[in-house]
Write a protein that holds these residues in place. Structure first.
Motif, PDB file in Angstrom:
ATOM      1  N   GLU A 210      68.296   0.024 -22.129  1.00  0.00           N
ATOM      2  CA  GLU A 210      68.627  -1.218 -21.425  1.00  0.00           C
ATOM      3  C   GLU A 210      67.722  -1.427 -20.202  1.00  0.00           C
ATOM      4  O   GLU A 210      66.870  -2.305 -20.184  1.00  0.00           O
ATOM      5  CB  GLU A 210      70.093  -1.109 -21.020  1.00  0.00           C
ATOM      6  N   ALA A 211      67.899  -0.574 -19.207  1.00  0.00           N
ATOM      7  CA  ALA A 211      67.167  -0.729 -17.941  1.00  0.00           C
ATOM      8  C   ALA A 211      67.168   0.613 -17.225  1.00  0.00           C
ATOM      9  O   ALA A 211      68.065   1.430 -17.442  1.00  0.00           O
ATOM     10  CB  ALA A 211      67.859  -1.774 -17.069  1.00  0.00           C
TER      11      ALA A 211
ATOM     12  N   GLU B 299      65.979   7.067 -12.911  1.00  0.00           N
ATOM     13  CA  GLU B 299      64.759   6.564 -13.546  1.00  0.00           C
ATOM     14  C   GLU B 299      63.896   5.829 -12.524  1.00  0.00           C
ATOM     15  O   GLU B 299      62.671   5.985 -12.489  1.00  0.00           O
ATOM     16  CB  GLU B 299      65.119   5.632 -14.719  1.00  0.00           C
TER      17      GLU B 299
ATOM     18  N   PHE C  64      65.243   7.350 -19.074  1.00  0.00           N
ATOM     19  CA  PHE C  64      66.277   8.267 -19.565  1.00  0.00           C
ATOM     20  C   PHE C  64      66.135   9.686 -19.015  1.00  0.00           C
ATOM     21  O   PHE C  64      65.953  10.635 -19.754  1.00  0.00           O
ATOM     22  CB  PHE C  64      66.283   8.278 -21.105  1.00  0.00           C
TER      23      PHE C  64
ATOM     24  N   ASN D 298      62.602   0.687 -22.246  1.00  0.00           N
ATOM     25  CA  ASN D 298      63.772  -0.148 -21.986  1.00  0.00           C
ATOM     26  C   ASN D 298      63.434  -1.622 -22.148  1.00  0.00           C
ATOM     27  O   ASN D 298      62.257  -2.003 -22.093  1.00  0.00           O
ATOM     28  CB  ASN D 298      64.264   0.083 -20.544  1.00  0.00           C
TER      29      ASN D 298
ATOM     30  N   HIS E 240      74.674   2.625 -27.010  1.00  0.00           N
ATOM     31  CA  HIS E 240      73.959   3.261 -25.910  1.00  0.00           C
ATOM     32  C   HIS E 240      74.586   4.637 -25.647  1.00  0.00           C
ATOM     33  O   HIS E 240      75.814   4.759 -25.700  1.00  0.00           O
ATOM     34  CB  HIS E 240      74.065   2.387 -24.661  1.00  0.00           C
TER      35      HIS E 240
END
Ligand code: URA
Length: 202
Positions: free
Chosen positions: A42-43, A48, A55, A81, A154
């Motif tokens: 996703e983001a 991160e 991740f 992402n 996720h």
């Protein structure tokens, strides 16, 4: 410098949306240019954003475990992402942020040309499976233009909802077999999303 690294440099300097103002650094993604599988989350989250790598927090640890279970070396896959900068407070990405970042993801996939694209969560799923519900389509691959798109929950969803853990593990376990018998999987009739969108312009 490789094409992918040149693109990563461009992403690190990006100011196309307001998220650049709050970031410590952008997180372009990591992995080899010839990866067979691309995972799209996703983001970036807190860790991160600090480290500039995708991740690497709690979800990342779980993703690493999942990959290990199926004998996949993290260093052999590409991980990125939908958006490359951390949204404040880890809120959901906004449609305009996803749109601004989209050419970067598209270009990454054009360069890598993976056999399989694994979407992690709703936001990357929506890119390839518009209007789908993750509860209905997770673990069901779709082959378009020679590429296998594979939607998964996720990893963070399984961390927050332990009942999903087995589902995520089972979906992940199918990846090696799907990759091995890719040639036997039938193409979907529909046009790839990009082509369909281009056609609708006319
Ligand atoms: N969650 C994501 O979707 N991406 C990351 O890089 C980390 C956590």
């Amino acid at each position: 410098m490789s094409e992918l690294e040149t693109l990563a440099e461009q992403i690190r300097r990006c100011t196309l949306c307001p998220l650049h103002k709050g970031r410590t650094q952008a997180v372009p993604g990591e992995g080899p240019e010839d990866a067979e599988i691309v995972f799209i989350g996703e983001a970036p989250g807190f860790h991160e954003d600090r480290q500039g790598r995708p991740f690497v927090g709690a979800s990342g640890q779980f993703l690493d475990e999942l990959l290990q279970h199926i004998g996949l070396d993290r260093a052999k896959v590409y991980i990125t992402n939908v958006i490359k900068c951390r949204p404040p407070g880890n809120r959901d990405p906004l449609p305009e942020e996803i749109a601004a970042c989209r050419p970067y993801l598209d270009r990454q996939l054009e360069i890598i040309r993976p056999k399989m694209v694994v979407t992690l969560g709703r936001f990357s799923m929506a890119r390839y499976f518009p209007n789908a519900r993750i509860s209905q389509i997770h673990g069901k691959p779709k082959k378009i233009g020679g590429v296998l798109y594979y939607p998964m929950y996720h990893p963070a969803a399984a961390l927050h909802q332990p009942s999903l853990r087995r589902t995520v593990e089972e979906d992940m376990k199918r990846i090696p077999e799907l990759l091995a018998r890719m040639d036997q999987i039938e193409e979907q009739e529909e046009k790839p999303v990009e082509q369909a969108e281009q056609l609708s312009l006319f």
